[in-house]
Scaffold this active site. Structure first.
Site, PDB file in Angstrom:
ATOM      1  CB  CYS A 172      34.242  -7.487  32.655  1.00  0.00           C
ATOM      2  SG  CYS A 172      33.315  -7.667  31.202  1.00  0.00           S
ATOM      3  N   PRO A 213      22.309  -6.027  33.502  1.00  0.00           N
ATOM      4  CG  PRO A 213      23.801  -5.104  35.059  1.00  0.00           C
ATOM      5  CD  PRO A 213      23.005  -6.360  34.975  1.00  0.00           C
ATOM      6  CG  ASP A 220      26.310  -9.351  33.969  1.00  0.00           C
ATOM      7  OD1 ASP A 220      26.246  -7.925  34.183  1.00  0.00           O
ATOM      8  OD2 ASP A 220      25.587 -10.224  34.409  1.00  0.00           O
ATOM      9  CG  HIS A 221      28.801  -2.439  32.532  1.00  0.00           C
ATOM     10  ND1 HIS A 221      30.023  -2.230  33.162  1.00  0.00           N
ATOM     11  CD2 HIS A 221      28.744  -1.455  31.390  1.00  0.00           C
ATOM     12  CE1 HIS A 221      30.816  -1.411  32.504  1.00  0.00           C
ATOM     13  NE2 HIS A 221      30.126  -0.611  31.398  1.00  0.00           N
ATOM     14  NE  ARG A 222      24.598  -8.534  37.047  1.00  0.00           N
ATOM     15  CZ  ARG A 222      23.856  -9.492  37.104  1.00  0.00           C
ATOM     16  NH1 ARG A 222      23.138  -9.645  38.334  1.00  0.00           N
ATOM     17  NH2 ARG A 222      23.668 -10.446  36.261  1.00  0.00           N
TER      18      ARG A 222
END
Length: 475
Positions: free
Chosen positions: A449, A270, A445-447
């Site tokens: 940070c 994501p 990758d928003h997972r």
């Protein structure tokens, strides 16, 4: 008669298949130990596969363009111990001819036969258990002694079959080239590599040699005409548009690897994207000053890479990856930075990796990036040089792009891109001025940070690009 089959070897990095680009030998040819027999394209690069056996090619397993699986048969060779001697030619004469052709001599005792049938142990050229020069000389002396002990038999063989010593009857080795891309270039231009004298070390055929040969042959060829696009077979119509299909191109090799990697990234990660305009006037001035002082001036990409490395050390969240375990997902933070950079080649996009990049200066990065980029263009990169990255940089400005939304190189957590540098109006100390401006973009990758860490990282890199001298003083 027993035959020895050589399976497609493991080409490294867990690759399970390769596309056969070309055969470098034909059935009936004689091959020597470590002679290249086929050119294959993996998900990493194009490589030549050497034969670990000496003998006569019995069967080629696979057609050009076919995808072969690792561990499945590639070539079957009738080794010299299994092959019948030429009519009227004794074993001593046959072995001596093999020695002259391959540079090695092999005695007829059982121990040597077992050694010969086992092959060199090489998987790729330059690796494995190649024989030493001393052992070659020793075997040659043994062969000469064996031949001297039975002169009548040998002489009878020579009298019965004089044509067996005709040099033209000895199959020629495949021409030595600097990279598989040189062979491809020769095929595209219809150049016979056997007719070229290479200008490289030891007569190695370089790309320039093929180009020169193609140019020399051009005047005698027919006038160039626009060739029509490949015709589709009768009734081959695209059901979605109703248009005739001009051509169908299988997705194999590097193209297939790119499609798989990018699809995996888009499916699993994501990602979010942020960007920032940057005044790099001072950076370009610094490079000009270094050139004026006759010093090596690192490229813009090398400077950017050095600042990215420093940024990752300050924002380590982006130097990580997501890993699935039995107990759930984990964020794996890495101690050290392997920096990848996107490189466009004739066969597709690849990402060479600068290992232990955090230990290198801007000048060191410049040299390593140049080395890897040249190797990528020539198809000489190893699997190790194309894997293991922790973060990637991408200079799409060289293609004239102002900006882009780069796709993360799975399983990394981020990629930073730079667009072209342009003259733009910019406010400096309250005054409007024309400055050299570019755009930096990071996809992350928003997972691993949130926007705060990604934005802080991007701003740090931008500040370094705007004031490189001050930034380098702290690195």
């Amino acid at each position: 008669m027993s035959m020895t089959t050589f399976n497609l070897p493991d080409l490294g990095e867990g690759l399970t298949e390769a596309t056969l680009l070309s055969w470098l030998v034909a059935e009936g040819d004689t091959v020597s130990v470590d002679q290249p027999i086929a050119e294959v394209e993996t998900a990493k690069s194009a490589v030549e596969v050497p034969c670990p056996y000496e003998g006569t090619v019995e069967t080629l397993h696979g057609e050009v363009g076919e995808t072969l699986e690792v561990g499945k048969p590639l070539i079957t060779v009738r080794t010299a111990d299994d092959a019948p001697a030429a009519a009227g030619e004794d074993a001593g004469a046959l072995s001596y001819r093999e020695e002259e052709r391959a540079g090695t001599a092999i005695p007829d005792d059982g121990g040597a036969a077992a050694e010969k049938s086992s092959g060199s142990g090489n998987v790729l050229i330059g690796y494995g258990t190649s024989e030493t020069t001393g052992s070659r000389r020793r075997r040659r002396r043994e062969r000469e002694q064996a031949a001297a002990q039975s002169p009548s038999t040998s002489q009878t063989a020579k009298s019965a079959q004089p044509e067996a010593h005709d040099p033209s009857a000895t199959p020629a080795k495949a021409p030595r080239v600097s990279s598989p891309l040189v062979r491809r270039l020769a095929r595209e231009h219809g150049v016979d590599l056997r007719q070229i004298s290479g200008t490289g070390p030891g007569g190695l055929i370089m790309r320039a040699d093929v180009t020169a040969a193609a140019d020399a042959a051009a005047p005698s060829s027919a006038p160039a005409v626009d060739s029509p696009a490949p015709e589709a077979s009768a009734g081959d119509t695209d059901p979605h548009t109703g248009l005739a299909v001009r051509q169908r191109v299988p997705v194999t090799g590097i193209r297939r690897a790119i499609a798989t990697k990018l699809s995996q990234s888009r499916t699993e990660i994501p990602e979010a994207t942020v960007w920032q305009d940057v005044d790099v006037t001072k950076l370009l001035e610094l490079r000009s000053e270094l050139k004026s002082a006759d010093q090596q001036a690192p490229s813009v990409l090398a400077f950017l890479s050095r600042f990215v490395i420093a940024g990752l050390q300050r924002f380590p969240e982006l130097n990580s990856r997501i890993e699935d375990t039995d107990s759930g997902q984990q964020i794996v933070h890495l101690d050290g930075i392997n920096l990848g950079f996107a490189a466009q080649t004739e066969t597709g996009l690849v990402v060479p990796v600068v290992r232990e990049a955090h230990q290198l200066s801007a000048r060191d990065l410049h040299a390593e990036i140049r080395r890897l980029a040249e190797a990528a263009r020539e198809g000489r990169l190893s699997g190790k040089e194309l894997s293991g990255g922790t973060f990637t940089v991408n200079n799409y400005g060289v293609f004239g792009s102002d900006g882009a939304t780069p796709i993360i190189n799975h399983p990394e957590a981020g990629i930073l891109g730079i667009g072209r540098i342009m003259d733009r109006p910019w406010v400096v100390d309250g005054e409007l001025a024309v400055r050299k401006v570019t755009t930096l973009t990071i996809a992350f990758d928003h997972r691993v940070c949130d926007g705060g860490a990604a934005g802080g990282f991007l701003n740090y890199v931008a500040t370094c690009m705007e004031n490189p001298a001050a930034a380098l003083a702290d690195l």
